[in-house]
Design a protein around this motif. Structure first.
Motif, PDB file in Angstrom:
ATOM      1  N   VAL A 174       0.183  -2.079 -13.933  1.00  0.00           N
ATOM      2  CA  VAL A 174       1.742  -2.047 -14.735  1.00  0.00           C
ATOM      3  C   VAL A 174       2.685  -2.798 -13.308  1.00  0.00           C
ATOM      4  O   VAL A 174       3.918  -3.166 -12.802  1.00  0.00           O
ATOM      5  N   ARG A 175       1.571  -2.769 -11.976  1.00  0.00           N
ATOM      6  CA  ARG A 175       2.751  -3.660 -10.486  1.00  0.00           C
ATOM      7  C   ARG A 175       0.861  -4.368 -10.437  1.00  0.00           C
ATOM      8  O   ARG A 175       0.151  -4.284 -10.538  1.00  0.00           O
ATOM      9  N   ASP A 176       1.622  -5.588  -9.990  1.00  0.00           N
ATOM     10  CA  ASP A 176       1.210  -6.849  -9.334  1.00  0.00           C
ATOM     11  C   ASP A 176       0.736  -6.670  -7.801  1.00  0.00           C
ATOM     12  O   ASP A 176      -0.585  -7.372  -6.898  1.00  0.00           O
ATOM     13  N   ALA A 177       0.999  -5.620  -6.994  1.00  0.00           N
ATOM     14  CA  ALA A 177       0.877  -5.033  -5.659  1.00  0.00           C
ATOM     15  C   ALA A 177       1.286  -3.943  -5.302  1.00  0.00           C
ATOM     16  O   ALA A 177       1.836  -3.017  -5.993  1.00  0.00           O
ATOM     17  N   VAL A 178       0.777  -3.480  -4.179  1.00  0.00           N
ATOM     18  CA  VAL A 178       1.472  -2.625  -3.708  1.00  0.00           C
ATOM     19  C   VAL A 178       1.723  -2.601  -2.257  1.00  0.00           C
ATOM     20  O   VAL A 178       1.467  -3.064  -1.383  1.00  0.00           O
ATOM     21  N   PHE A 179       2.765  -1.840  -2.260  1.00  0.00           N
ATOM     22  CA  PHE A 179       3.237  -1.835  -0.477  1.00  0.00           C
ATOM     23  C   PHE A 179       2.862  -0.344   0.320  1.00  0.00           C
ATOM     24  O   PHE A 179       3.592   0.280  -0.634  1.00  0.00           O
ATOM     25  N   THR A 180       2.818  -0.651   1.435  1.00  0.00           N
ATOM     26  CA  THR A 180       2.419   1.679   2.598  1.00  0.00           C
ATOM     27  C   THR A 180       3.287   0.415   3.645  1.00  0.00           C
ATOM     28  O   THR A 180       3.280  -0.255   4.127  1.00  0.00           O
ATOM     29  N   SER A 181       3.451   2.030   4.007  1.00  0.00           N
ATOM     30  CA  SER A 181       3.779   2.320   5.095  1.00  0.00           C
ATOM     31  C   SER A 181       3.422   3.595   5.952  1.00  0.00           C
ATOM     32  O   SER A 181       3.778   4.714   5.575  1.00  0.00           O
ATOM     33  N   PHE A 182       3.761   3.062   7.338  1.00  0.00           N
ATOM     34  CA  PHE A 182       3.720   4.411   8.632  1.00  0.00           C
ATOM     35  C   PHE A 182       4.780   3.973   9.097  1.00  0.00           C
ATOM     36  O   PHE A 182       4.587   3.322  10.726  1.00  0.00           O
ATOM     37  N   ARG A 183       5.962   4.729   9.679  1.00  0.00           N
ATOM     38  CA  ARG A 183       6.638   4.785  10.070  1.00  0.00           C
ATOM     39  C   ARG A 183       7.101   3.135  10.486  1.00  0.00           C
ATOM     40  O   ARG A 183       7.622   2.524   9.359  1.00  0.00           O
TER      41      ARG A 183
END
Length: 542
Positions: free
Chosen positions: A424-433
């Protein structure tokens, strides 16, 4: 690769058509299956059988008529969500870990469909569970969401409005107000981030619709919450479908499982993770937080192996409580019409990369297990499609035939297990602060640390444990640029306005050898003695 079940799923689906579904009445509007859900079911049923040419049209037409007619009055499936706390994605035996004992989760894997690349989007603070739980319950990015979910429609709220009876037990770290608007029934509720597992402060929802005063639970946390879930399932006889939300505090620290569960791993300890390190190689900006202070620097093999043993013990004990809940479900009247979801708010380092906590963007910390099981879901299937925990909200809405709210960041995952889509998506993004940002596609992963102007590039196909940073190699310069641009696109999409660079980067190096640590109030005496008193890592306290 998506794997689908064979004849058992088809025969189950055929029986449901032959026997029909019970109707139900509720005070709110009647829940209906959307035409898209109905058409998918017809398509799956028709494609599952081989008929003689003269029968095909008549059978297909009959099925279509039955499904369309039944969709107006059929009771939608119940929903049971089992939500762990701090469980790494690699801590289920059936998912390839031979060193952990999880027979009940293994059975759930065989009865359901696993998403092997499920992620928490991240957090704006050290308590990563707070935004993660808010995201799962709203389907939205934490960048567009307050931790108490003020002004948002929660999953429980939406299902309650749609005729479901809503029940919860366990951890709710997002404020009492958001819980009260989400659930109609509740018992053994913990409002907070953590506690000693044998001294859990809990409340109930009283008959007056108000939460009772806090009391201390008399059993281990996982057992307390399982008891409440079992009591609900055993006594639920209402005609309306139910939504039961069971949120455990295990395997979050303190890592004090019942003695037999830690000793079983002391006797046969799990190996150190392949990416074990005595210290993290640079200052990621969150090196001395509470989670990271649960063990001394440098990390020793002895301390990490004992903490892994205790962590695995918590998971095995949790597995037993999950088994109790699922056995109650299987022997009751709801077994054939309940969707079960098992997941966790995020993972944990426990020695990987020299870290102990989840305040980092490595796979072991942002990843989590995610399993769906129930009617219409293939048994024993799995996918490596990239997904988020916030996808659970729209996926469940699609399965029960309710339209999701507008402007969700989550996506319906069911086309993957139905074989209609590979992803359903080609990539994922993650973030910490503002400290770390990451983006990954099927193979490559980039992590940026803006305050120190540091970049990591990993080839996850060849280096699944993220041990070799390729960012400085000239042949990967264009890839770093492309992934950085992709990261900016994701930031805009998710509502993240943090910069990816700063004018005056901070120093890169850090050495925490011998740094003094202070225990927190939740650690039991034997853990304080073992990990906070000299000599560190003593095996006398077990």
């Amino acid at each position: 690769m998506v794997q689908a079940e064979g004849s058992s799923a088809r025969s189950s689906a055929w029986r449901s058509i032959e026997e029909g579904e019970p109707s139900y009445a509720c005070q709110a509007r009647r829940v209906r299956h959307t035409p898209r859900v109905c058409s998918r079911r017809v398509g799956r049923l028709v494609s599952s059988f081989r008929f003689s040419p003269g029968m095909t049209f008549r059978i297909a037409a009959l099925i279509a008529c039955l499904v369309v007619a039944g969709s107006m009055n059929a009771r939608p499936p119940n929903v049971l969500v089992l939500f762990a706390d701090d469980q790494r994605p690699d801590t289920i035996g059936a998912h390839g870990n031979p060193h952990i004992r999880t027979p009940n989760l293994d059975r759930l894997v065989s009865e359901g469909f696993s998403f092997r690349r499920a992620y928490c989007l991240g957090s704006q603070g050290g308590a990563v569970c707070v935004p993660s739980r808010a995201m799962l319950n709203t389907g939205k990015s934490f960048f567009r969401l307050s931790s108490d979910m003020r002004g948002e429609t929660t999953l429980g709220q939406l299902l309650g409005r749609s005729g479901f009876t809503t029940f919860a037990t366990g951890k709710w770290h997002n404020g009492e107000g958001s819980w009260l608007k989400s659930f109609q029934r509740g018992r053994n509720l913990m409002f907070g981030g953590m506690s000693d597992h044998v001294k859990v402060p809990i409340k109930d929802l009283g008959p007056d619709g108000q939460l009772t005063s806090a009391r201390e639970g008399v059993r281990f946390s996982s057992t307390l919450f399982a008891d409440a879930a079992i009591d609900f399932l055993r006594n639920y006889r209402d005609p309306a479908p139910f939504f039961a939300y069971v949120a455990f505090t295990a395997p979050h620290d303190p890592r004090n499982p019942p003695p037999r569960y830690r000793r079983m791993y002391y006797r046969n300890p799990p190996p150190l993770p392949p990416n074990f390190a005595p210290q993290h190689p640079f200052n990621n900006g969150h090196m001395t937080g509470r989670d990271e202070s649960l063990g001394p620097w440098p990390r020793t093999r002895e301390v990490v192996q004992d903490q892994l043993s205790e962590y695995y013990g918590l998971i095995s004990h949790l597995d037993r409580q999950v088994g109790r809940i699922l056995r109650e479900l299987r022997k009751g009247p709801h077994a054939e019409n309940t969707i079960v979801v098992y997941t966790a708010d995020h993972g944990l380092a426990v020695g990987s990369h020299g870290l102990l906590g989840k305040q980092n963007l490595y796979e072991h910390s942002m990843g989590a297990p995610l399993i769906f099981a129930g009617p219409g879901i293939p048994k024993g299937g799995e996918s490596n499609a990239l997904c988020y925990l916030l996808d659970v909200f729209p996926t469940l809405c699609a399965q029960v035939g309710i339209t999701s709210p507008d402007n969700l960041d989550g996506l319906d995952l069911s086309p993957i297990w139905m074989g209609e889509a590979d992803s359903v998506r080609d990539a994922v993004f993650t973030s910490f602060r503002h400290l770390m940002k990451a983006v990954r596609d099927e193979r490559w992963k980039l992590i940026r640390y803006p305050p120190i102007d540091h970049v990591q590039l990993f080839d996850l196909e060849r280096d699944a444990h993220e041990t070799r940073n390729l960012a400085a190699e000239p042949r990967h310069a264009e890839r770093v640029d492309a992934l950085t641009n992709l990261m900016r696109e994701w930031q805009a999409h998710m509502g993240d306005d943090d910069p990816l660079s700063v004018p005056d980067p901070e120093p890169h190096g850090i050495d925490l050898t011998g740094r003094q640590r202070t225990e927190d109030r939740w650690q039991p005496d034997w853990i304080v003695e073992k990990y906070f008193r000299s000599p560190y890592g003593s095996r006398t306290a077990r």
